[in-house]
Motif scaffolding. Structure first.
Motif, PDB file in Angstrom:
ATOM      1  N   ASP A  25      -5.068   0.239  -1.951  1.00 29.99           N
ATOM      2  CA  ASP A  25      -5.070   2.077  -2.151  1.00 29.99           C
ATOM      3  C   ASP A  25      -5.193   2.326  -0.521  1.00 29.99           C
ATOM      4  OD1 ASP A  25      -5.458   2.327  -4.540  1.00 29.99           O
ATOM      5  OD2 ASP A  25      -7.606   1.705  -4.602  1.00 29.99           O
ATOM      6  N   THR A  26      -5.986   1.393   0.615  1.00 38.17           N
ATOM      7  CA  THR A  26      -5.182   2.523   1.802  1.00 38.17           C
ATOM      8  C   THR A  26      -4.673   1.490   2.976  1.00 38.17           C
ATOM      9  OG1 THR A  26      -7.507   1.567   2.569  1.00 38.17           O
ATOM     10  CG2 THR A  26      -7.269   3.981   1.063  1.00 38.17           C
ATOM     11  N   ALA A  59       3.068   1.378  -5.650  1.00 36.92           N
ATOM     12  CA  ALA A  59       3.031   0.477  -5.124  1.00 36.92           C
ATOM     13  C   ALA A  59       2.918  -0.605  -6.371  1.00 36.92           C
ATOM     14  CB  ALA A  59       1.902   0.191  -4.570  1.00 36.92           C
ATOM     15  N   GLU A  60       2.596  -0.246  -7.730  1.00 36.31           N
ATOM     16  CA  GLU A  60       2.171  -1.321  -8.529  1.00 36.31           C
ATOM     17  C   GLU A  60       3.495  -1.500  -8.964  1.00 36.31           C
ATOM     18  OE1 GLU A  60      -0.967   0.964 -10.988  1.00 36.31           O
ATOM     19  OE2 GLU A  60      -2.414  -0.220  -9.506  1.00 36.31           O
ATOM     20  N   HIS A  79       0.758   6.846  -3.174  1.00 40.50           N
ATOM     21  CA  HIS A  79       1.336   7.112  -4.987  1.00 40.50           C
ATOM     22  C   HIS A  79       0.974   5.785  -5.132  1.00 40.50           C
ATOM     23  CE1 HIS A  79       1.839   9.036  -8.384  1.00 40.50           C
ATOM     24  NE2 HIS A  79       3.555   8.350  -8.233  1.00 40.50           N
ATOM     25  N   ARG A  80      -0.604   4.771  -5.336  1.00 39.51           N
ATOM     26  CA  ARG A  80      -0.936   3.754  -5.572  1.00 39.51           C
ATOM     27  C   ARG A  80       0.604   3.072  -7.092  1.00 39.51           C
ATOM     28  NH1 ARG A  80      -4.695  -0.300  -5.803  1.00 39.51           N
ATOM     29  NH2 ARG A  80      -4.627  -1.593  -7.388  1.00 39.51           N
ATOM     30  N   VAL A 138      -2.205  -5.172  -4.044  1.00 43.96           N
ATOM     31  CA  VAL A 138      -2.128  -3.775  -3.854  1.00 43.96           C
ATOM     32  C   VAL A 138      -3.058  -3.162  -3.599  1.00 43.96           C
ATOM     33  CG1 VAL A 138      -1.497  -1.378  -4.640  1.00 43.96           C
ATOM     34  CG2 VAL A 138       0.141  -3.045  -5.920  1.00 43.96           C
ATOM     35  N   SER A 172       1.153  -0.954   0.615  1.00 40.45           N
ATOM     36  CA  SER A 172      -0.302  -0.004   0.104  1.00 40.45           C
ATOM     37  C   SER A 172       1.110   0.982   0.453  1.00 40.45           C
ATOM     38  CB  SER A 172      -0.720   0.022   1.437  1.00 40.45           C
ATOM     39  OG  SER A 172      -1.522   1.187   1.507  1.00 40.45           O
ATOM     40  N   ASP A 173       0.187   2.380  -0.947  1.00 44.78           N
ATOM     41  CA  ASP A 173       1.002   3.078  -0.662  1.00 44.78           C
ATOM     42  C   ASP A 173       0.100   4.942  -1.349  1.00 44.78           C
ATOM     43  OD1 ASP A 173       4.673   4.323  -1.016  1.00 44.78           O
ATOM     44  OD2 ASP A 173       2.840   5.931  -1.813  1.00 44.78           O
TER      45      ASP A 173
END
Length: 67
Positions: free
Chosen positions: A56-57, A41-42, A37-38, A54, A34-35
């Motif tokens: 979102d929160t 993470a991706e 800035h998605r 991955v 999780s980050d």
């Protein structure tokens, strides 16, 4: 038994931690990322931890049975 780890934050230090856990540490693997800035993470999932999900929160990661 495998220790399943979720990582919050995939900047430079988080990326290094993911790499170390998945490639060096026996008996552990990254299962969730999780980050805020998605795309970060991706990118970590694509290059280092392809089996991770991955989220979102942070709350989703903490509530996830996979994280």
């Amino acid at each position: 038994m495998v220790l399943r780890i979720g990582v919050i934050g995939t900047g430079a230090i988080g990326r290094d931690n993911v790499r170390h856990i998945n490639q060096v540490l026996a008996g552990a693997r990254i299962v969730a990322l999780s980050d805020v800035h998605r795309p970060s993470a991706e990118a970590v999932r694509s290059s280092i931890a392809p089996d991770a999900i991955v989220l979102d929160t942070i709350e989703e990661l903490l509530d996830s049975p996979d994280g």
